[in-house]
Scaffold this active site. Structure first.
Site, PDB file in Angstrom:
ATOM      1  CB  ILE A 150      -0.947  -0.016   1.216  1.00 10.00           C
ATOM      2  CG1 ILE A 150      -1.981  -1.135   1.059  1.00 10.00           C
ATOM      3  CG2 ILE A 150      -1.637   1.327   1.410  1.00 10.00           C
ATOM      4  CD1 ILE A 150      -2.803  -1.404   2.297  1.00 10.00           C
ATOM      5  CG  ASP A 164      -3.204   2.208  10.305  1.00 10.75           C
ATOM      6  OD1 ASP A 164      -2.826   1.027  10.420  1.00 10.75           O
ATOM      7  OD2 ASP A 164      -3.268   3.007  11.265  1.00 10.75           O
ATOM      8  CG  ASN A 215      -5.703  -2.205  18.432  1.00 11.64           C
ATOM      9  OD1 ASN A 215      -6.373  -1.556  19.236  1.00 11.64           O
ATOM     10  ND2 ASN A 215      -5.406  -3.470  18.619  1.00 11.64           N
ATOM     11  CD  GLU A 269      -2.434   0.596  13.796  1.00 13.87           C
ATOM     12  OE1 GLU A 269      -2.972   1.714  13.860  1.00 13.87           O
ATOM     13  OE2 GLU A 269      -2.836  -0.378  14.441  1.00 13.87           O
ATOM     14  CD  GLU A 270       1.187  -3.641  15.114  1.00 11.51           C
ATOM     15  OE1 GLU A 270       0.400  -3.946  16.028  1.00 11.51           O
ATOM     16  OE2 GLU A 270       1.008  -3.978  13.924  1.00 11.51           O
ATOM     17  CE1 TYR A 282       2.766  -7.212   7.270  1.00 12.08           C
ATOM     18  CE2 TYR A 282       2.174  -9.352   8.184  1.00 12.08           C
ATOM     19  CZ  TYR A 282       1.842  -8.050   7.861  1.00 12.08           C
ATOM     20  OH  TYR A 282       0.579  -7.582   8.145  1.00 12.08           O
ATOM     21  CG  ASN A 327      -5.953  -9.561   2.105  1.00  9.32           C
ATOM     22  OD1 ASN A 327      -6.756  -9.291   1.206  1.00  9.32           O
ATOM     23  ND2 ASN A 327      -4.934 -10.379   1.911  1.00  9.32           N
ATOM     24  CB  CYS A 338      -7.706 -10.668   6.457  1.00 13.24           C
ATOM     25  SG  CYS A 338      -9.208  -9.973   5.745  1.00 13.24           S
ATOM     26  N   GLY A 339      -5.705 -10.791   9.409  1.00 16.41           N
ATOM     27  CA  GLY A 339      -4.601 -11.532  10.000  1.00 16.41           C
ATOM     28  C   GLY A 339      -4.993 -12.065  11.358  1.00 16.41           C
TER      29      GLY A 339
END
Length: 721
Positions: free
Chosen positions: A311, A322, A325, A340-341, A380, A452, A455-456
């Site tokens: 992205i 993003d 959370n 995000e982190e 990742y 996604n 979706c994790g």
């Protein structure tokens, strides 16, 4: 280029490039080329936010118009109250100081910080001791193992020496300039309010230097009723205590940022000169879309779906999502290291949002414009590594902001995957994406770069989430660039279903009706039937194809019983328009009476709330439900679904759900959770422990900011955090 009057996209923009079979097999993307996503304009020609202008709902912490480089700070009287960040340099910031004779006196916290940090610091142990000298409450709790490992083991001796002899003194000097660089109160971007805040990059660097040195008061406690219990953490102590290789790599990213932005003793030419804007968007429930009435065509959305790229790299000039959370930044200051982190450590200016952004409500989002990227990376999660400097060449807008717009929207966490197909929870995700994607300018909106979402670790179905985001883009007339992160099967399936929507003229209304039918089908399944994996995901698209075929072969576009109904919270009375929501339709501030989702009342079992009832034995089930936040009500609904799926014997033998929506400090007979475990749970589950919420009929549900006298009394009771 042809555009519709409501900001939508005409069909001529959605035509795919002619391609032969060889090209199709080689290229990583499907759909329309990126030029169509940019509306055949320059990538930065369309703006995401209007120019910076100070006003009642937009606080600017530097002088306007900008005449200096970097911008000079705006001056206004300081405030020490519940509506503003409590700065460590404020005169009211006090802390107990230990005297040589063992007694304690209440002293200026800033004075203690200055004395501690201006002493020579030559090792990570000495740095820890300095930080703990003005955080003595945590002397026996904070152990900076990651910081020690990085500086004593990971870096070679010369690199460690450079840190203590050069970089750390620069960070300290910048942090201690806080009274000079922040000369106006920093407002809190609180729940239920539309508000904006703009800061210079230099001011952000100063605030982050203070976070690095853990100086912010009242931001360390996890007490349920503490002042900042609904805010993310900002001091870096939790990062220093975390473990894992990725934690060390995140620290490298942050130290590299300070190396880039902290001036040296004799040269300040490296100080960044731009600004960053944070915009909290909050909508009223009655302004949510009635998705069952939207005639927006799904096939008219220009779609670019790519299995490669990210992205942040390929989504230049677009609104970049993003996967947040609800507590901004998630586990960035812990061991978390996913989408995000990672974004927050390669663009550390985003971290400052954790200082003033209260946790996001279901119909709220945060837009961040202007953050610069400083680091490259590979990998990742556990394989994440800092891979060197990044020179951000993104152009600046007329307000000196990098033209990188990021929107934080938080997805729901699904412990059981079938719950995400519940109608009310799908609608919550639609409304969350809608408030994030809505464009408040009269100019056409740039496209959206996403993937996604949720979706994790949050258990979302990428096949469903891609459709929900497509529906929102259709409603708002925004092109969609979707990155599947290596999932070529999802890429092809999503592209194929989009082609079907184009050929059939499928509307948002029709797809929503089909999804609701699928929801009923999923809810009829017993827990013993497998509902996870690729088979389930393909079943969703197969179901859609079958239903569209039925619609094509039979009369009407959906079940008449469903045509004008919407059961999820707050949208039953809304009137949908197939165009962007006008800015005037979003109130600057929500009404003070919280709106309770109907589903929570109808499906929340009193058996779900034994811990809440124990606080007040006279509370009725309805009053107990009112003590939950909106997201906790959602979790309660999902717990209700879990209980409904069990047989009566299992239910009778269990007084509490297997997984409560809020963790108590002790788990049935287990050991007490440590501070770090509580925080990690807090961010990984996207929820905090339950906090009482006043019922809608309370006349004092919201009150004015507390006076200095009232806060002084509080300070005496809670001088330490």
């Amino acid at each position: 280029m042809s555009q519709s009057t409501d900001g939508g996209i005409s069909t001529m923009d959605t035509e795919e490039e002619p391609e032969n079979l060889g090209d199709s097999l080689e290229k990583s993307w499907r759909g329309v080329p990126m030029e169509a996503i940019h509306r055949n304009l320059h990538p930065f020609e369309l703006e995401n936010l209007p120019p910076v202008s100070a006003g009642n709902h937009h606080r600017v912490l530097y002088q306007l118009p900008i005449r200096d480089t970097p911008p000079r700070p705006h001056k206004s009287p300081g405030k020490w109250d519940s509506e503003h960040v409590r700065l460590p340099c404020a005169p009211e910031s006090k802390y107990p100081r230990e005297n040589p004779d063992g007694s304690t006196t209440i002293d200026s916290r800033w004075g203690m910080i200055e004395r501690a940090l201006l002493q020579p610091i030559e090792s990570s142990e000495e740095l820890q001791a300095a930080i703990l000298s003005y955080n003595t409450t945590y002397r026996d709790q904070w152990h900076f193992r990651a910081l020690h490992q990085l500086l004593d083991e990971e870096l070679d001796e010369s690199e460690s020496r450079v840190f203590f002899e050069d970089l750390l003194p620069r960070i300290i000097r910048l942090a201690l300039r806080l009274p000079d660089l922040i000369q106006s109160p920093v407002p809190l971007l609180k729940q239920h309010k539309n508000a904006s805040l703009s800061l210079s990059q230099q001011q952000i660097a100063c605030l982050l230097a203070n976070a690095f040195l853990c100086t912010f008061p009242r931001r360390n406690t996890l007490k349920r009723k503490s002042e900042y219990s609904t805010f993310p953490d900002i001091n870096f102590n939790r990062l220093y205590q975390s473990t894992g290789a990725a934690v060390l790599e995140k620290l490298k990213c942050i130290m590299h940022y300070f190396r880039r932005v902290c001036p040296t003793e004799r040269d300040d030419s490296n100080v960044p000169t731009g600004v960053v804007t944070f915009v909290r968007r909050s909508g009223l429930p009655e302004h949510q879309v009635d998705w069952s009435q939207s005639a927006a065509p799904l096939g008219d959305v220009p779609l670019h779906v790519d299995a490669k790229g990210t992205i942040e790299d390929e989504g230049v000039g677009l609104l970049q999502v993003d996967f947040a959370n609800k507590y901004l930044g998630g586990g960035v200051l812990g061991h978390g290291c996913v989408q995000e982190e990672i974004r927050f450590v390669i663009c550390p200016e985003l971290l400052v949002g954790k200082l003033f952004t209260e946790s996001l409500r279901p119909f709220e989002a945060l837009v961040m414009l202007g953050a610069e990227r400083y680091s490259n990376y590979t990998g990742y999660a556990g394989s994440f590594e800092w891979s060197g400097n990044c020179e951000d060449t993104t152009p600046r807008d007329s307000s000196r902001r990098r033209q990188t717009a990021i929107v934080a929207i938080d997805a729901l966490h699904f412990a059981q995957s079938q719950h995400q197909y519940r109608e009310d929870l799908m609608e919550r995700e639609l409304n969350k994406a809608y408030i994030g994607f809505v464009h408040w300018m009269v100019t056409p909106p740039p496209g959206v770069a996403t993937g996604n979402w949720g979706c994790g670790a949050f258990g979302g179905d990428s096949y469903l989430k891609s459709l929900l985001q497509l529906m929102v883009c259709a409603q708002l007339g925004r092109p969609l660039a979707y990155y599947t992160f290596g999932d070529t099967e999802l890429r092809d399936d999503f592209h194929d279903i989009w082609l079907l929507f184009r050929s059939e003229g499928t509307t948002v209304q029709q797809l929503w009706s089909i999804l609701r039918s699928y929801s009923r089908l999923m809810m009829e399944k017993t827990p013993k039937e497998p509902r996870e994996g690729k088979a389930c995901k393909k079943t969703l698209y197969e179901f859609i194809r079958e239903e569209l075929k039925k619609d094509k072969d039979g009369p009407g576009n959906g079940s008449p019983a469903e045509a004008g109904t919407s059961k999820a919270a707050g949208s039953g009375e809304a009137i949908c328009e197939a165009k962007p929501l006008a800015p005037a339709k979003i109130s600057p501030e929500l009404t003070k009476k919280p709106v309770l989702p109907k589903a929570a009342v109808s499906q929340g079992s009193p058996d779900l709330f034994p811990t809440q009832e124990s606080h007040d034995s006279d509370s009725s089930p309805e009053q107990v439900i009112l003590m939950l936040s909106d997201d906790e009500e959602t979790n309660a609904m999902m717990e209700a679904a879990s209980l409904e799926a069990k047989n009566s014997e299992e239910v009778s033998n269990s007084s509490t759900p297997a997984k409560s929506s809020s963790s108590s400090s002790k788990t049935g007979g287990g050991r007490q959770l440590t501070l770090l475990e509580m925080l990690d749970s807090h961010y990984e589950k996207g929820q905090a422990s339950k906090r009482p919420r006043k019922a809608p009929n309370c006349s004092k549900a919201e009150g004015p900011a507390k006076s200095r006298k009232e806060n002084d009394e509080e300070d005496k009771k809670d001088i330490v955090d």
